[in-house]
Design a protein around this motif. Structure first.
Motif, PDB file in Angstrom:
ATOM      1  N   TYR A  87       0.880  -1.143  -0.005  1.00 37.15           N
ATOM      2  CA  TYR A  87       0.040  -0.009  -0.170  1.00 37.15           C
ATOM      3  C   TYR A  87       0.949   1.249  -0.219  1.00 37.15           C
ATOM      4  O   TYR A  87       1.996   1.239   0.582  1.00 37.15           O
ATOM      5  N   LYS A  88       0.126   2.390  -0.517  1.00 42.70           N
ATOM      6  CA  LYS A  88       1.036   3.561  -0.480  1.00 42.70           C
ATOM      7  C   LYS A  88       0.452   4.156   0.951  1.00 42.70           C
ATOM      8  O   LYS A  88      -0.685   4.489   1.153  1.00 42.70           O
ATOM      9  N   SER A 268      -4.470   1.464  -1.601  1.00 41.54           N
ATOM     10  CA  SER A 268      -4.174   0.260  -2.709  1.00 41.54           C
ATOM     11  C   SER A 268      -3.607   0.818  -3.937  1.00 41.54           C
ATOM     12  O   SER A 268      -4.223   2.011  -4.291  1.00 41.54           O
ATOM     13  N   LYS A 269      -2.760   0.219  -4.609  1.00 39.25           N
ATOM     14  CA  LYS A 269      -2.211   0.637  -5.868  1.00 39.25           C
ATOM     15  C   LYS A 269      -2.986   0.329  -7.093  1.00 39.25           C
ATOM     16  O   LYS A 269      -2.944   0.623  -7.972  1.00 39.25           O
ATOM     17  N   TRP A 270      -4.277  -0.658  -6.652  1.00 34.81           N
ATOM     18  CA  TRP A 270      -5.288  -1.088  -7.807  1.00 34.81           C
ATOM     19  C   TRP A 270      -6.240  -0.110  -7.680  1.00 34.81           C
ATOM     20  O   TRP A 270      -6.786   0.443  -6.470  1.00 34.81           O
ATOM     21  N   LYS A 317     -10.764   1.285  -6.003  1.00 39.50           N
ATOM     22  CA  LYS A 317      -9.563   1.705  -5.052  1.00 39.50           C
ATOM     23  C   LYS A 317      -9.927   1.528  -3.656  1.00 39.50           C
ATOM     24  O   LYS A 317     -11.076   2.026  -3.084  1.00 39.50           O
TER      25      LYS A 317
END
Length: 518
Positions: A87-88, A268-270, A317
């Protein structure tokens, strides 16, 4: 967390049943494997997080409260776990007024008669004849008590302006203890005026009308007062007011100051950044204890959910939020929401809150998104009813009873609801009393608190009910996955039209490749 095989299978079945439509609705490569997700909650991850939070509290004076080393260590643990999961992570600082009463205060009349007044201890376990006000300064003084604009006998309605104006202290002798009466202005105003007039301490007594006679357990609003400030009952105040020349010894042992604490926000990066599914739990405890149920349970459950889903590409996201200073009035979530731009707020399609999900005398409570019981607090913003239905379906699939609970403003959904974001979540009860009807649904003991260790030192790892934690974790995973992949989310869709999205992408690409980075 070891979940019995039969219960583990039931949770897995419930998750699989609710996630099956997702598997049929989109590309197989992008959608989750329901059985794999169900198996993942049988791992000991949630309980391991709770054990870590307990160890942090043990190493830091038995607390994880905002503004203490115990909270900072909790923050670092959670942030580290989230970064490892991909995660960011954003650490969002904010200032807040910190207060701690280190030891029980003292109040004694030394003249004309010797008299010791019963204190209210810092943990609030009993109510004495006086109580230290929140954000009182520290001090040890013996001085003459001086009446300030008192109304004795009291008026039939609240009307005392004692200490509300600086002019009330025109004849005040610096170094005396100001005796003030509750009334029409804030305690902070009274204390500020007394301090400016040179008072060595402040005693505020209740006003005297029916309902305003008991010991004042009040609070100032800011940590700007450096002298002792206590509240007393009307009877004690009346006793101190006469005769003139009464001398009192007053001692308070406090820390009252501004400190910095932190929210932890993990993206999340997604997923589509214009369609955010946000989950949250407060990470801080009260000063009195380690806060393993309140709210290590919610924090650990969403942390393990985040770890489970971190590597899975999603349609929308996912954002996981760990709030600080909830115990001081939802300060962390309020700071976060207040600093969202209108555009960013509009991207959050729903907020799910989990505060105390493993109470030992639990009830499975779902926030009442549609006000179906037509009592208490109103419904949440449009879309909140859909969230309630999803959680209800999960428990129904397990043939597990559940009840509603109001959005009463006591947890971090409050700031989200205030700006119209659909909200929901789960709760297993705090200091409230379990009803006979709830005992029939959930077992446990009617007439006793859901959590007998609420806000106490005994809120340890031993205060966790494993069944409640397991079933609620399953519900959290289910909701996270359903909404992470859903094409239809409760909140309004603010994404630009497809043509506009394509144009924006082309523009962004040209800017990057053309060397005009910004």
């Amino acid at each position: 967390m070891r979940i019995p095989v039969s219960r583990r299978a039931g949770v897995a079945t419930a998750i699989a049943a609710l996630l099956l439509p997702l598997a049929l609705a989109g590309p197989a490569s992008a959608d989750p494997d329901p059985s794999a997700l169900a198996r993942s909650i049988s791992a000991p991850g949630v309980k391991q997080h709770l054990q870590k939070l307990q160890a942090i509290a043990n190493a830091n004076g038995g607390t994880r409260a905002a503004g203490t080393p115990g909270f900072d260590a909790s923050r670092d643990y959670v942030a580290g776990q989230l970064k490892k999961a991909g995660y960011k992570v954003t650490i969002q600082p904010f200032e807040f007024p910190f207060f701690q009463e280190h030891s029980t205060a003292t109040m004694q009349q030394t003249s004309p008669d010797a008299k010791t007044y019963a204190p209210t201890p810092p943990d609030g376990s009993s109510v004495g004849e006086f109580a230290t006000m929140t954000y009182s300064g520290a001090g040890d003084v013996t001085a003459t008590v001086q009446n300030v604009d008192l109304v004795l006998p009291p008026a039939p309605t609240p009307s005392s302006t004692s200490g509300c104006e600086a002019s009330d202290f025109a004849s005040f002798a610096p170094g005396n203890i100001a005796l003030l009466q509750r009334g029409t202005c804030d305690f902070q105003v009274k204390a500020d005026n007394a301090q400016a007039a040179g008072a060595a301490g402040v005693i505020v007594f209740n006003e005297g009308q029916p309902g305003r006679t008991e010991t004042l357990q009040g609070r100032l609003t800011t940590p700007t007062v450096t002298i002792p400030v206590v509240g007393v009952s009307f009877a004690v105040g009346e006793d101190l007011a006469s005769p003139a020349g009464t001398v009192v010894h007053l001692k308070t042992d406090t820390t009252s100051e501004m400190r910095t604490t932190y929210n932890v926000i993990a993206d999340s990066k997604w997923g589509d950044p214009n369609r955010v599914v946000q989950l949250g739990a407060h990470l801080d405890s009260v000063l009195a204890g380690p806060g393993i149920n309140d709210n290590g349970s919610g924090s650990a459950a969403i942390l393990e959910t985040a770890r489970t889903l971190g590597k899975i590409p999603t349609r929308n996201k996912l954002r996981f939020s760990f709030w600080s200073a909830e115990e001081l009035g939802l300060l962390g979530s309020d700071h976060y929401v207040a600093n969202l731009s209108p555009a960013d707020a509009a991207k959050i399609k729903l907020y799910l809150n989990f505060d105390m999900v493993a109470s030992p005398n639990y009830a499975f409570k779902i926030y009442d998104g549609d006000d179906s019981d037509a009592t208490g607090s109103p419904a949440g913003p449009p879309g909140s009813d859909e969230i309630e239905k999803l959680f209800a379906k999960y428990f129904d699939t397990l043939r597990q009873g559940h009840v509603g609970t109001d959005f009463d403003g006591r947890s971090d959904y409050g700031p989200f609801i205030a700006v119209g974001i659909p909200s929901g979540g789960l709760f297993t009860g705090a200091e409230g009393t379990k009803t006979p009807e709830e005992q029939a649904l959930f077992g446990g003991t009617a007439g006793e608190a859901y959590d007998g260790c609420y806000h106490q030192a005994c809120d340890t790892i031993a205060n966790i009910d494993d069944k409640a934690l397991a079933l609620n974790t399953g519900a959290i995973v289910t909701a996270a996955v359903v909404y992470a992949f859903s094409r239809d989310l409760p909140g309004p869709d603010v994404r630009p039209a497809p043509a506009a999205r394509t144009a924006a992408a082309r523009t962004a690409g040209a800017q990057v490749h053309g060397g005009t980075a910004r």
